[in-house]
Design an enzyme around this catalytic site. Structure first.
Site, PDB file in Angstrom:
ATOM      1  N   ASN A 197       0.808  -1.218   0.000  1.00 53.37           N
ATOM      2  CA  ASN A 197       0.000   0.000   0.000  1.00 53.37           C
ATOM      3  C   ASN A 197       0.845   1.273   0.000  1.00 53.37           C
ATOM      4  O   ASN A 197       0.329   2.358  -0.226  1.00 53.37           O
ATOM      5  CB  ASN A 197      -0.964   0.006   1.204  1.00 53.37           C
ATOM      6  N   ARG A 234      -7.386  -1.285  -8.318  1.00 50.44           N
ATOM      7  CA  ARG A 234      -7.997  -0.092  -7.760  1.00 50.44           C
ATOM      8  C   ARG A 234      -6.996   1.070  -7.727  1.00 50.44           C
ATOM      9  O   ARG A 234      -7.347   2.227  -7.923  1.00 50.44           O
ATOM     10  CB  ARG A 234      -8.459  -0.463  -6.347  1.00 50.44           C
ATOM     11  N   CYS A 270     -15.487  -3.261  -6.325  1.00 50.43           N
ATOM     12  CA  CYS A 270     -14.903  -4.554  -5.991  1.00 50.43           C
ATOM     13  C   CYS A 270     -15.714  -5.202  -4.888  1.00 50.43           C
ATOM     14  O   CYS A 270     -16.646  -4.597  -4.356  1.00 50.43           O
ATOM     15  CB  CYS A 270     -13.434  -4.426  -5.633  1.00 50.43           C
ATOM     16  N   PRO A 315     -16.439   4.410  -4.180  1.00 56.67           N
ATOM     17  CA  PRO A 315     -16.625   5.575  -5.060  1.00 56.67           C
ATOM     18  C   PRO A 315     -15.365   6.435  -5.131  1.00 56.67           C
ATOM     19  O   PRO A 315     -14.439   6.262  -4.336  1.00 56.67           O
ATOM     20  CB  PRO A 315     -17.770   6.346  -4.374  1.00 56.67           C
ATOM     21  N   ILE A 316     -15.341   7.386  -6.093  1.00 56.77           N
ATOM     22  CA  ILE A 316     -14.152   8.240  -6.222  1.00 56.77           C
ATOM     23  C   ILE A 316     -14.513   9.720  -6.097  1.00 56.77           C
ATOM     24  O   ILE A 316     -13.762  10.590  -6.538  1.00 56.77           O
ATOM     25  CB  ILE A 316     -13.396   7.971  -7.542  1.00 56.77           C
ATOM     26  N   ASP A 317     -15.670   9.997  -5.481  1.00 56.21           N
ATOM     27  CA  ASP A 317     -16.116  11.398  -5.389  1.00 56.21           C
ATOM     28  C   ASP A 317     -15.105  12.275  -4.631  1.00 56.21           C
ATOM     29  O   ASP A 317     -14.902  13.438  -4.984  1.00 56.21           O
ATOM     30  CB  ASP A 317     -17.502  11.473  -4.736  1.00 56.21           C
ATOM     31  N   ARG A 351      -2.156 -10.868  -5.393  1.00 54.47           N
ATOM     32  CA  ARG A 351      -2.158  -9.409  -5.599  1.00 54.47           C
ATOM     33  C   ARG A 351      -1.338  -8.699  -4.528  1.00 54.47           C
ATOM     34  O   ARG A 351      -0.749  -7.656  -4.785  1.00 54.47           O
ATOM     35  CB  ARG A 351      -3.598  -8.859  -5.489  1.00 54.47           C
TER      36      ARG A 351
END
Ligand code: UD1
Length: 419
Positions: free
Chosen positions: A23, A92, A116, A122-124, A397
Site C-alpha cells: 500500500n 484499484r 470490488c 466511489p471516487i467522489d 495481488r
C-alpha cells in the site's frame, strides 16, 4: 489462477522476512510520474498489483526495469493517452495516478477503476480534491476526463480521511501555484512514505502522519533513489498465523511501531510478543484464548485490511466476539467460506458476530478478495485435515509467495495450477 492445498494442524517455527509495503509502493510508483526523469525504488514487493501498475506505466510510455526488489522508472517520455481500460479496471490503485497526471498533463483521461467485492469504492472525494485545486473534471460511464490548465493552492477539507484521495491531493497540490492545506487528511504510514518520496524528488510536503498536510508548490522535480517502508499488513497477517497455529516465529523487519492497535489484540492472551530493533517475535502455545470485540477504522485504529485475518483468528476463541467494520460496507463475504470449515459466524452490513468453536475442519473454499483470502488461509492452517482454497490470484495481488513463506515456517501448504 491457482488453488492452495493446505494440510492443517502444523505449528509454525522460524523466521519470516517481511517485505516492502504494497500500500506504500503502489502510490509511490504512481508518483514517479511527477518527475520527468528517473526514480530508483528499492524494497518493492514481488506481487501482481506491482506488476500491473508497472504495466500501466509502460503503456504510458515510461521505461520500467525490475531488478529483484528494485524498480527503475524513467517517465520522461510519459503520455497519458495509452492507459488501457482492462488494466486500469483490474487494480484499484490506478485511481492514484490521477494526482500525478494532473500535475504532468494539461488534459487527460483515465479509465474508471471498477468496484470490488469489499464495497462500492466511489471516487467522489478524489474528484473533489482535484476540483478544489482548480481542475475541471468530467465523468462518463467508463472514463474520468480532467483538465488542469492552472492548478492553484487551496484549503481542502476532506469529508472522510480517504487514503487514496489524500495521496492524489498531495501529488496534484505539489504542482499547484502557492500553498495547499489538506484538513482531515488520512494519517496512515503509507501517506508519510509518499511525503518522503515526493520530498526526495525536491517536493515541499509537511505534516503527513497528522490530520493537516501542507504542500508548497514545486516547479521542477529531480531524479531520486528511495526505499519503500515494510508491510505492516503482511507482518500482522503472519502474527495472526503464528497466534492461531502455535509455535514461535520472528517477523524480521515487522514495522511494529505502526501496528500498535493490532498488537493490542494480543494483550493478556496466551501469547508472548516481544519487539526489537529489527522486528517482532511471537511465542504461541495454542492454549484457549478469550473472545474480544474489534472495531476497524482509520489509522491508528485496527486497519480494515487486518479485519478478516483477526476475525478468522477469533473463530477459535472462547465465547462470542463482535467485529465492527467501519471503513468498507461489504467486507465480510469471506466469512461464508470460514463457515464451511465449521466456524460459527453471522454478519449483517458492518457487524459480524463470531461464536468461537473448539475445532475447524478442512473444506473446499473460494477466495473472493485479497485480505479475506488471507483469513481463509489462517483457518485452513489450523483446521483438522485438508483444505482446498481456490482463486489464489486474489492473494497473489498483495502477498509475496505466501505459500513459500509459510512452508519455510513448517506449514504444509502448496499452490497448484488447479482452478
Ligand atoms: C483503503 C484503506 C487503506 C489501505 C487501502 C488498500 C482506510 C481508511 N483506507 O484505502 O488503509 O491501504 O484501502 O487496501 O482504511 N470513499 C468515498 N469516496 C471516495 C474515496 C473513498 O466514499 O472518493 C470511502 C470508501 O468507499 C470507503 C472509505 O472512504 O468507505 C475509505 O476509503 P479510502 O481510504 O479512500 O480507501 P483506499 O484509499 O482504498
Amino acid at each position: 489462477m491457482g488453488t492452495y492445498i493446505v494440510e492443517g494442524g502444523k505449528r509454525l517455527y522460524g523466521q519470516v522476512d517481511i517485505g516492502g509495503s504494497k500500500n506504500a509502493a503502489l502510490p509511490v510508483l504512481c508518483a514517479t510520474l511527477m518527475n520527468s526523469g528517473k526514480s530508483i525504488i528499492h524494497n518493492c514487493p514481488d506481487i501482481s498489483d506491482i506488476y500491473d501498475i508497472c504495466e500501466i506505466l509502460r503503456d504510458m510510455g515510461c521505461a520500467v526495469e525490475m531488478y529483484g526488489d528494485t524498480i527503475i522508472i524513467d517517465s520522461s517520455k510519459a503520455e497519458f493517452s495509452n492507459v488501457k481500460n482492462s488494466r486500469a479496471n483490474k487494480i484499484r490503485s490506478s485511481v492514484t495516478l490521477m494526482g500525478a497526471m494532473a500535475g504532468r498533463f494539461k488534459k487527460f483521461s483515465l479509465p474508471k477503476p471498477g468496484g470490488c467485492t469489499i464495497g462500492k469504492r466511489p471516487i467522489d472525494i478524489h474528484i473533489y480534491v482535484l476540483e478544489k485545486l482548480g481542475a475541471k473534471v468530467y465523468e462518463n460511464d467508463n472514463e474520468i476526463l480532467v483538465e488542469t490548465m492552472a492548478l492553484r493552492g487551496s484549503i481542502i477539507t476532506l469529508p472522510f480521511p480517504s487514503v487514496g484521495a489524500t495521496e492524489n491531493a498531495i501529488m496534484a497540490a505539489s504542482f499547484a501555484k502557492g500553498k495547499t492545506v489538506i484538513c482531515n487528511a488520512a494519517k496512515e504510514p503509507e501517506i508519510v512514505c509518499l511525503q518522503d518520496f515526493i520530498n526526495s524528488m525536491g517536493g515541499n510536503v509537511t505534516g503527513a502522519g497528522t490530520g493537516t498536510i501542507i504542500i508548497d508548490e514545486q516547479k521542477k522535480f529531480k531524479d531520486t533513489e528511495f526505499e519503500i517502508i515494510y508491510d505492516r499488513i503482511e507482518a500482522g497477517t503472519f502474527l495472526c498465523y503464528a497466534a492461531a497455529c502455535g509455535g514461535e516465529i520472528f517477523l524480521k523487519n515487522a514495522p511494529w511501531q505502526q501496528m500498535i492497535s493490532t498488537l493490542k489484540c494480543f494483550d493478556e492472551r496466551p501469547w508472548k510478543i516481544y519487539t526489537s530493533d529489527d522486528g517482532l517475535y511471537i511465542k504461541s502455545n495454542k492454549k484457549a484464548f478469550k473472545c474480544q470485540n474489534i472495531v476497524s477504522g482509520v489509522y491508528p485504529q485496527i486497519p480494515t485490511d487486518m479485519q478478516p485475518i483477526i476475525t478468522a483468528l477469533l473463530t477459535m476463541a472462547t465465547g462470542t466476539s463482535i467485529i465492527i467494520e467501519t471503513v468498507f460496507e461489504n467486507r465480510f463475504q469471506y466469512a461464508k467460506e470460514l463457515c464451511k470449515m465449521g466456524a460459527d459466524i453471522s454478519f449483517f452490513n458492518h457487524v459480524c458476530i463470531v461464536n468461537g468453536v473448539k475445532r475447524l475442519k478442512g473444506a473446499e473454499s473460494y477466495i473472493c478478495d485479497l485480505r479475506g483470502g488471507a483469513g481463509i488461509i489462517l483457518s485452513a492452517l489450523c483446521a483438522d485435515g485438508r483444505s482446498k482454497i481456490h482463486n489464489s490470484h486474489f492473494v497473489e495481488r498483495g502477498y509475496e509467495s505466501i505459500e513459500r513463506k509459510l512452508r519455510s515456517l513448517g506449514a504444509e501448504i502448496k499452490l497448484t495450477d488447479e482452478m
